[in-house]
Design a protein around this motif. Sequence first.
Motif, PDB file in Angstrom:
ATOM      1  N   THR A 176       0.850  -1.186   0.000  1.00  0.00           N
ATOM      2  CA  THR A 176       0.000   0.000   0.000  1.00  0.00           C
ATOM      3  C   THR A 176       0.883   1.232   0.000  1.00  0.00           C
ATOM      4  N   LEU A 177       0.590   2.156  -0.904  1.00  0.00           N
ATOM      5  CA  LEU A 177       1.393   3.362  -1.079  1.00  0.00           C
ATOM      6  C   LEU A 177       0.508   4.590  -1.014  1.00  0.00           C
ATOM      7  N   GLY A 178       0.950   5.577  -0.258  1.00  0.00           N
ATOM      8  CA  GLY A 178       0.300   6.869  -0.276  1.00  0.00           C
ATOM      9  C   GLY A 178       1.112   7.835  -1.121  1.00  0.00           C
ATOM     10  N   VAL A 179       0.446   8.661  -1.904  1.00  0.00           N
ATOM     11  CA  VAL A 179       1.103   9.696  -2.701  1.00  0.00           C
ATOM     12  C   VAL A 179       0.590  11.045  -2.222  1.00  0.00           C
ATOM     13  N   VAL A 180       1.491  11.871  -1.722  1.00  0.00           N
ATOM     14  CA  VAL A 180       1.133  13.209  -1.257  1.00  0.00           C
ATOM     15  C   VAL A 180       1.375  14.196  -2.396  1.00  0.00           C
ATOM     16  N   GLY A 181       0.307  14.803  -2.859  1.00  0.00           N
ATOM     17  CA  GLY A 181       0.416  15.759  -3.957  1.00  0.00           C
ATOM     18  C   GLY A 181      -0.041  15.167  -5.267  1.00  0.00           C
ATOM     19  N   MET A 182      -0.859  15.912  -5.984  1.00  0.00           N
ATOM     20  CA  MET A 182      -1.439  15.425  -7.233  1.00  0.00           C
ATOM     21  C   MET A 182      -1.046  16.367  -8.355  1.00  0.00           C
ATOM     22  N   THR A 201      -3.186   5.252  -2.464  1.00  0.00           N
ATOM     23  CA  THR A 201      -4.019   6.285  -1.849  1.00  0.00           C
ATOM     24  C   THR A 201      -3.387   7.641  -2.107  1.00  0.00           C
ATOM     25  N   VAL A 202      -4.148   8.582  -2.621  1.00  0.00           N
ATOM     26  CA  VAL A 202      -3.659   9.931  -2.871  1.00  0.00           C
ATOM     27  C   VAL A 202      -4.145  10.861  -1.763  1.00  0.00           C
ATOM     28  N   PHE A 203      -3.220  11.661  -1.256  1.00  0.00           N
ATOM     29  CA  PHE A 203      -3.553  12.710  -0.293  1.00  0.00           C
ATOM     30  C   PHE A 203      -3.521  14.047  -1.023  1.00  0.00           C
ATOM     31  N   THR A 204      -4.600  14.789  -0.922  1.00  0.00           N
ATOM     32  CA  THR A 204      -4.667  16.096  -1.568  1.00  0.00           C
ATOM     33  C   THR A 204      -5.498  17.032  -0.715  1.00  0.00           C
ATOM     34  N   ARG A 205      -5.202  18.323  -0.829  1.00  0.00           N
ATOM     35  CA  ARG A 205      -5.988  19.330  -0.133  1.00  0.00           C
ATOM     36  C   ARG A 205      -7.203  19.757  -0.945  1.00  0.00           C
ATOM     37  N   SER A 206      -7.242  19.356  -2.214  1.00  0.00           N
ATOM     38  CA  SER A 206      -8.239  19.883  -3.155  1.00  0.00           C
ATOM     39  C   SER A 206      -9.278  18.828  -3.516  1.00  0.00           C
ATOM     40  N   LYS A 207     -10.532  19.095  -3.180  1.00  0.00           N
ATOM     41  CA  LYS A 207     -11.600  18.153  -3.493  1.00  0.00           C
ATOM     42  C   LYS A 207     -11.767  17.962  -4.998  1.00  0.00           C
ATOM     43  N   HIS A 208     -11.438  19.001  -5.768  1.00  0.00           N
ATOM     44  CA  HIS A 208     -11.627  18.882  -7.216  1.00  0.00           C
ATOM     45  C   HIS A 208     -10.622  17.922  -7.848  1.00  0.00           C
ATOM     46  N   LYS A 209      -9.629  17.494  -7.068  1.00  0.00           N
ATOM     47  CA  LYS A 209      -8.651  16.561  -7.612  1.00  0.00           C
ATOM     48  C   LYS A 209      -9.008  15.095  -7.353  1.00  0.00           C
ATOM     49  N   ILE A 210     -10.135  14.858  -6.700  1.00  0.00           N
ATOM     50  CA  ILE A 210     -10.546  13.478  -6.428  1.00  0.00           C
ATOM     51  C   ILE A 210     -10.736  12.710  -7.724  1.00  0.00           C
ATOM     52  N   ASP A 211     -11.505  13.278  -8.639  1.00  0.00           N
ATOM     53  CA  ASP A 211     -11.753  12.596  -9.910  1.00  0.00           C
ATOM     54  C   ASP A 211     -10.471  12.459 -10.725  1.00  0.00           C
ATOM     55  N   GLU A 212      -9.617  13.487 -10.669  1.00  0.00           N
ATOM     56  CA  GLU A 212      -8.352  13.422 -11.402  1.00  0.00           C
ATOM     57  C   GLU A 212      -7.482  12.284 -10.885  1.00  0.00           C
ATOM     58  N   ALA A 213      -7.406  12.155  -9.577  1.00  0.00           N
ATOM     59  CA  ALA A 213      -6.586  11.104  -8.978  1.00  0.00           C
ATOM     60  C   ALA A 213      -7.097   9.726  -9.375  1.00  0.00           C
ATOM     61  N   LYS A 214      -8.390   9.541  -9.334  1.00  0.00           N
ATOM     62  CA  LYS A 214      -8.956   8.231  -9.679  1.00  0.00           C
ATOM     63  C   LYS A 214      -8.813   7.951 -11.173  1.00  0.00           C
ATOM     64  N   ARG A 215      -8.907   8.995 -11.985  1.00  0.00           N
ATOM     65  CA  ARG A 215      -8.716   8.821 -13.419  1.00  0.00           C
ATOM     66  C   ARG A 215      -7.292   8.366 -13.735  1.00  0.00           C
ATOM     67  N   ASN A 216      -6.342   8.767 -12.905  1.00  0.00           N
ATOM     68  CA  ASN A 216      -4.955   8.351 -13.093  1.00  0.00           C
ATOM     69  C   ASN A 216      -4.646   7.014 -12.432  1.00  0.00           C
ATOM     70  N   ASP A 219      -6.635   4.254  -6.074  1.00  0.00           N
ATOM     71  CA  ASP A 219      -7.708   3.438  -5.493  1.00  0.00           C
ATOM     72  C   ASP A 219      -8.509   4.222  -4.469  1.00  0.00           C
ATOM     73  N   HIS A 220      -7.832   5.121  -3.755  1.00  0.00           N
ATOM     74  CA  HIS A 220      -8.476   5.900  -2.706  1.00  0.00           C
ATOM     75  C   HIS A 220      -7.942   7.329  -2.740  1.00  0.00           C
ATOM     76  N   VAL A 221      -8.763   8.262  -2.294  1.00  0.00           N
ATOM     77  CA  VAL A 221      -8.342   9.658  -2.185  1.00  0.00           C
ATOM     78  C   VAL A 221      -8.728  10.164  -0.803  1.00  0.00           C
ATOM     79  N   VAL A 222      -7.758  10.775  -0.123  1.00  0.00           N
ATOM     80  CA  VAL A 222      -7.979  11.333   1.206  1.00  0.00           C
ATOM     81  C   VAL A 222      -7.779  12.842   1.127  1.00  0.00           C
ATOM     82  N   ILE A 223      -8.767  13.585   1.583  1.00  0.00           N
ATOM     83  CA  ILE A 223      -8.632  15.040   1.671  1.00  0.00           C
ATOM     84  C   ILE A 223      -7.859  15.337   2.952  1.00  0.00           C
ATOM     85  N   SER A 224      -6.652  15.848   2.805  1.00  0.00           N
ATOM     86  CA  SER A 224      -5.737  15.950   3.942  1.00  0.00           C
ATOM     87  C   SER A 224      -6.158  16.988   4.970  1.00  0.00           C
TER      88      SER A 224
END
Length: 346
Positions: A176-182, A201-216, A219-224
Motif C-alpha cells: 500500500t502506497l500513499g502519494v502526497v500531492g497530485m 491512496t492519494v492525499f490532496t488538499r483539493s476536493k476537485h482533484k478526487i476525480d483526477e486522482a482516480k482517473r490516473n 484506489d483511494h483519495v484522502v482530503i488531507s
Amino acid sequence: MNTKAYAAHSATSKLEPWKLDRRDPNPDDVSIKINYCGVCHSDIHFAENDWGMTQYPVVPGHEIIGTVTAVGSDVNNFKVGDTVGVGCLVDSCRSCPSCAQGLENYCLEGFVGTYGGIGKDGQPTYGGYSDKIVVSERFVLKIPEKLDVKSAAPLLCAGITTYSPLRHVNLSKGDTLGVVGMGGLGHIGIKLAKAMGAEVTVFTRSKHKIDEAKRNGADHVVISTDEDQMAAAAGSLNYILDTVPVDHDFNPYLRALKLDGTYIVVGQITPITQPLSAADMIFMRRSVVGSLIGGIPETQEVLDFCAEHDISCDVEMIKMQDINEGYQRMKDSDVKYRFVIDMSSI
C-alpha cells in the motif's frame, strides 16, 4: 556550434531569446537536434534563483527528446537518426563507487547537471530550451519506439524521480502506497505504482482533484484537511511518496504509515521547518528517507518500463515563445500535469 536558446539573465527577468556556442563534439559525444523539452518546477527555481545557486545567464531544460545528427568516432550505441533523450545529468566523475554502480546522481565528486553545472571543460552547462545539444554517449538515453515522444519528455525527470525510490523499496503487488500531492510528480507516481501492483491512496488538499486522482489510477483519495479522513487513514500504508515541492508538515501523513513504514521525500529540497515527531517514528519504527532522481541505467529502465506498461505523462504542448506564461501557469497550478515545449517553434 551556434545554438538558439531561451535564457534568464537575472532572478527577476523573463526568459528571452539568446544565442550560445555549443562545444565541438568529442569522440564519445552525441550531437542532438532537440525536438521537445519538458518544463520542470526546477526550471523555475533555477531561473528565479530560489535556491541561491544560479549563475546567469541560465538556459533551463532537463527533459530533452531529440534526434541524433552526428556521433563521435568512439560512439557505439547511437547512430544518426536515432530518437534519444537527455535527462538531468550530462556528466559525473565516472569513477567513484556511486558512478561504478550506475548511480551517477549520487556521484561523490558531484554530478554535472544538464544546466546550471560546470562541465569538465570548465564551461557552464546550458539546457534543453535550445535547438541543439552535445552530450557524452554515457549520458544519452534510448527512447523506445512504443513511447509517444512528446509525453515521454517528463519521464526523464518526473518519471525517474518517482520510479527510483519505488524500485529502491521494492514496491510490489499487495503493498500500500500513499502519494502526497497530485501534480507533475504525483500523477506519474500513481501510474508507476499501479503498474508495480500496489494499492494507491492519494492525499490532496483539493476536493476537485478526487476525480483526477482516480482517473490516473488511484484506489483511494484522502482530503488531507479533513481530520476524520486523516484519522481513518492512520496506520494503513507501507510507504508514502511525498511529491510536494514546498515546505509543509510531514507529521499528519507520517501517522498514516504502518509499523516499519517508510516515508519517501522527493519533492521538497528546501530546509524542513516543521519538526518531525520523534514519537510517531519511534513507537511504530517508521523511517523518513530521501531520493534524488536516478542514475543513467535506472533512467533507461523507467523509459523501458513505461513503454512496456503503456504509461505516459499527461502533457500540454506549448511554444517556446510562451514559456513565461507557462511558468506563471505552473505557479498557479494551472496545468495537467506537465508542459512540454515544441522546440520547432524556437
